[in-house]
Design a protein around this motif. Structure first.
Motif, PDB file in Angstrom:
ATOM      1  N   ALA A  65       0.836  -1.208   0.000  1.00 50.94           N
ATOM      2  CA  ALA A  65       0.000   0.000   0.000  1.00 50.94           C
ATOM      3  C   ALA A  65       0.868   1.255   0.000  1.00 50.94           C
ATOM      4  O   ALA A  65       1.852   1.343   0.732  1.00 50.94           O
ATOM      5  N   ARG A  66       0.476   2.204  -0.826  1.00 46.27           N
ATOM      6  CA  ARG A  66       1.120   3.517  -0.838  1.00 46.27           C
ATOM      7  C   ARG A  66       0.227   4.507  -0.107  1.00 46.27           C
ATOM      8  O   ARG A  66      -0.993   4.506  -0.290  1.00 46.27           O
ATOM      9  N   GLN A  67       0.800   5.343   0.726  1.00 46.44           N
ATOM     10  CA  GLN A  67       0.023   6.268   1.555  1.00 46.44           C
ATOM     11  C   GLN A  67       0.492   7.702   1.339  1.00 46.44           C
ATOM     12  O   GLN A  67       1.690   7.967   1.239  1.00 46.44           O
ATOM     13  N   ASP A  68      -0.474   8.641   1.278  1.00 50.27           N
ATOM     14  CA  ASP A  68      -0.102  10.049   1.152  1.00 50.27           C
ATOM     15  C   ASP A  68      -0.112  10.712   2.534  1.00 50.27           C
ATOM     16  O   ASP A  68      -0.348  10.063   3.555  1.00 50.27           O
ATOM     17  N   HIS A  69       0.142  12.018   2.589  1.00 53.27           N
ATOM     18  CA  HIS A  69       0.265  12.702   3.871  1.00 53.27           C
ATOM     19  C   HIS A  69      -1.062  12.802   4.618  1.00 53.27           C
ATOM     20  O   HIS A  69      -1.090  13.108   5.808  1.00 53.27           O
ATOM     21  N   ASN A  70      -2.173  12.550   3.925  1.00 54.70           N
ATOM     22  CA  ASN A  70      -3.495  12.552   4.561  1.00 54.70           C
ATOM     23  C   ASN A  70      -3.949  11.140   4.951  1.00 54.70           C
ATOM     24  O   ASN A  70      -5.116  10.943   5.282  1.00 54.70           O
ATOM     25  N   GLU A  71      -3.021  10.181   4.861  1.00 53.71           N
ATOM     26  CA  GLU A  71      -3.287   8.779   5.207  1.00 53.71           C
ATOM     27  C   GLU A  71      -4.265   8.116   4.251  1.00 53.71           C
ATOM     28  O   GLU A  71      -4.894   7.112   4.596  1.00 53.71           O
ATOM     29  N   ASN A  72      -4.415   8.668   3.050  1.00 55.05           N
ATOM     30  CA  ASN A  72      -5.109   7.947   1.994  1.00 55.05           C
ATOM     31  C   ASN A  72      -4.176   6.861   1.465  1.00 55.05           C
ATOM     32  O   ASN A  72      -2.956   7.050   1.406  1.00 55.05           O
ATOM     33  N   ILE A  73      -4.740   5.733   1.059  1.00 61.32           N
ATOM     34  CA  ILE A  73      -3.897   4.650   0.555  1.00 61.32           C
ATOM     35  C   ILE A  73      -4.450   4.110  -0.756  1.00 61.32           C
ATOM     36  O   ILE A  73      -5.629   4.292  -1.082  1.00 61.32           O
ATOM     37  N   MET A  74      -3.588   3.455  -1.502  1.00 63.85           N
ATOM     38  CA  MET A  74      -3.981   2.662  -2.662  1.00 63.85           C
ATOM     39  C   MET A  74      -2.892   1.618  -2.896  1.00 63.85           C
ATOM     40  O   MET A  74      -1.778   1.733  -2.378  1.00 63.85           O
ATOM     41  N   LEU A  75      -3.233   0.582  -3.625  1.00 62.08           N
ATOM     42  CA  LEU A  75      -2.248  -0.441  -3.937  1.00 62.08           C
ATOM     43  C   LEU A  75      -1.215   0.120  -4.896  1.00 62.08           C
ATOM     44  O   LEU A  75      -1.557   0.819  -5.850  1.00 62.08           O
ATOM     45  N   ASP A  76       0.047  -0.187  -4.643  1.00 61.05           N
ATOM     46  CA  ASP A  76       1.148   0.349  -5.432  1.00 61.05           C
ATOM     47  C   ASP A  76       1.738  -0.762  -6.292  1.00 61.05           C
ATOM     48  O   ASP A  76       2.467  -1.617  -5.807  1.00 61.05           O
ATOM     49  N   LYS A  77       1.405  -0.755  -7.580  1.00 62.04           N
ATOM     50  CA  LYS A  77       1.880  -1.802  -8.470  1.00 62.04           C
ATOM     51  C   LYS A  77       3.394  -1.743  -8.672  1.00 62.04           C
ATOM     52  O   LYS A  77       4.038  -2.757  -8.926  1.00 62.04           O
TER      53      LYS A  77
END
Length: 572
Positions: free
Chosen positions: A523-535
């Motif tokens: 999982a990749r996370q941004d500074h707002n703690e949003n995530i998505m799968l990181d291929k």
């Protein structure tokens, strides 16, 4: 004598007089249950004292080759007496053949694993009375396969048995029976095809990326009346390895007395590890030296062993990058691949359909969301199906994948996973040519819809490279929903799916391709703690779970509307 020792030992472990982990206690409880029903119609096995003692006496013929005991005769430790007393003591009451055909022992590093396996290998080669026995040590790397072989060779040369064996060209041969003991590795192309093992030995199975060597040894044993496949390993950091995903998961259920549905009389299991709670968090404090013996029953039996662990812990505390290695090798604790791993695979395993709920009748007539991840045409491409079952209170998830025929061999070698086996087992469809033919994906989706009389609420897809298939399915009357592949769109469903898995609200049918993909996902996370799968950062293909997340975007709403239109989803 051995029988009484094992009974008393089991009581001492269960009642806490010997410090042991939960699975160790369960193994002792299993032994006592078997003693109670010994020789009955439902349990046609008896404990043969002589056969158990014969192996243990065999061990004493050899000397320690390393460490503080180097040069002294081996005196089996109580954990070795329990493990091998069980493996060699239990026999069928009518045939006299051994009960256990497979054995799994997971224990911390420096707990005489190689020594134990060397004793097993030489015994199976020469003392089982089979004649022309074949014993192989299976590994992916030649050097790993030779560790146990080298230990056996050194032990023989220092023993009273040295004249009964001859070593040449990488083979230890027992002269009287013309039996052989060899290393076997994929690296040097010795895959074991066509062999007829009496005994297959796998050391450090956690390091195997696939179960290919395991299966080659296992499948070759059919002609032997009482073969043995012996696995000894420490834990590892790849929860997607066959050791964790298949064997450790199975033996955990096999040993659990609260899970009577999982029983296999021919499989012996022992696990020595630190204890975790139901959430997978360590209960035991790694700085508490009194619990180290749980994972290190032999190493902690002498002062130098405790000092070794003490030094390893201190270094790991000073060098945080070493802590994972300390946890796996010294505390024998399975850990996830890294801090960014998307899913805890023990939680995913807990969502498997072990009761056969997902059958044709159960699936028929459902309202289903379809998810597609078309990826690159030369790679794995996947379709997912998901629906919410109100009665169970669970999301039901299914998956199927596709791969081009001309890249199957290449991808099998590069990805180091058993694509061909998954094809044979029906989890993957091979499409002709060098690229995935999307017509096969559409045909599979339509076939599933027809087979189960599904009402498809929508087909969720990534717009990239999906233009033709999305238009064709739209022409067939399907509602096509483009799922924007950005972190703001995917964060909530990606988090929600994981939360539902952790809460036990997902049910899957043990699809190994989907499970492999879930284990690969980072999982990749941004500074707002949003995530998505990181291929890009995931260790391998994640297309099946990506397709499932696309479906979950809509399925998680549990209604027929589209609550996310204002966040960029497009209904075609």
């Amino acid at each position: 004598m051995i029988r009484e020792f094992l009974i008393q030992y089991s009581h001492d472990v269960i009642e806490g007089r010997i410090v042991a982990c939960q699975k160790h206690k369960w193994a002792c409880m299993r032994f006592l249950r078997d003693i109670e029903r010994e020789g009955t119609d439902e349990f046609p096995y008896i404990f043969d004292e002589d056969k158990a003692m014969r192996f243990l006496e065999w061990m004493t013929l050899f000397k320690h080759t390393k460490g503080v005991l180097r040069g002294q005769h081996i005196n089996p430790h109580e954990i070795q007496i329990f493990v091998f007393g069980n493996i060699y003591g239990w026999v069928h009451k009518d045939t006299g053949y051994r009960r256990f055909r497979k054995a799994y022992w997971q224990v911390g590093r420096k707990n005489a694993k190689s020594q134990s396996l060397a004793c097993v290998g030489t015994y199976e080669e020469s003392a089982m009375g089979e004649g022309m026995s074949e014993v192989y040590i299976g590994a992916t790397k030649t050097d790993q396969a030779k560790i146990v072989w080298n230990e056996a060779n050194a032990m023989i040369r220092q023993s009273v048995l040295k004249d009964k064996f001859k070593t040449s060209y990488g083979t230890i041969r027992h002269l009287k029976t013309d039996s052989i003991f060899r290393p076997l590795s994929k690296e040097d192309q010795k895959t074991g095809d066509g062999l007829n093992p009496q005994c297959g030995i796998i050391d450090e199975y956690h390091a195997h990326p696939t179960d290919e060597i395991y299966n080659v040894l296992d499948s070759g044993m059919g002609a032997r009346p009482q073969p043995l496949l012996m696995v000894i390993t420490t834990a590892g950091s790849n929860l997607n390895s066959p050791c964790y995903r298949i064997e450790y998961d199975f033996v955990s259920k096999l040993l659990d007395p609260n899970n009577p549905a999982v029983e296999l009389d021919s499989y012996f299991a022992m696990v020595n590890e630190l204890d975790k709670d139901e959430e997978g968090n360590l209960i035991d404090d790694i700085t508490d030296e009194s619990v180290w013996v749980k994972a290190n029953p032999i190493l902690c039996s002498y002062p130098e062993g405790v000092q070794f662990i003490r030094a390893r812990l201190k270094e790991a505390q000073l060098k945080p990058e070493m802590m994972d290695d300390f946890l796996t090798k010294n505390m024998n604790v399975w850990i996830n691949q890294g801090e960014n791993a998307y899913m805890r695979m023990d939680k995913w395993a807990n969502c498997a359909d072990d009761e056969g709920i997902i059958n044709d009748e159960f699936l028929r007539g459902r309202e289903v969301w379809v998810g597609l991840d078309l990826s690159k045409k030369i790679d794995l491409t996947s379709a997912a199906f998901e629906f919410w079952d109100e009665k169970l209170g669970k999301y039901i998830v299914l998956s199927h994948s596709f791969i081009p025929s001309e890249t199957l061999e290449i991808k099998s070698n590069i990805d180091k996973v058993p694509y061909k086996k998954w094809v044979r087992d029906g989890w993957i469809t091979v499409t002709p040519g060098a690229v995935v033919d999307y017509r096969y994906i559409q045909a599979h989706v339509l076939a599933m819809i027809e087979k189960y009389n599904w009402h498809v609420r929508g087909v969720c897809y990534d717009e990239w490279s999906a233009g033709l298939i999305s238009q064709e399915m739209a022409d067939r009357g399907f509602e096509m929903i483009e799922i924007r592949q950005g972190i703001h769109t995917l964060s909530e469903p990606t988090k929600n799916f994981r939360e539902e898995v952790y809460s036990g609200n997902v049910l899957h049918n043990r699809n190994p391709v989907l499970t492999w993909a879930v284990g690969n996902a980072v999982a990749r996370q941004d500074h707002n703690e949003n995530i998505m799968l990181d291929k890009e950062k995931s260790s391998n293909r994640i297309d099946p779970i990506a397709a499932l997340i696309n479906a979950h975007v809509m399925c998680m709403s549990k209604d027929t509307g589209n609550p996310y239109n204002d966040r960029g989803f497009i209904v075609v």
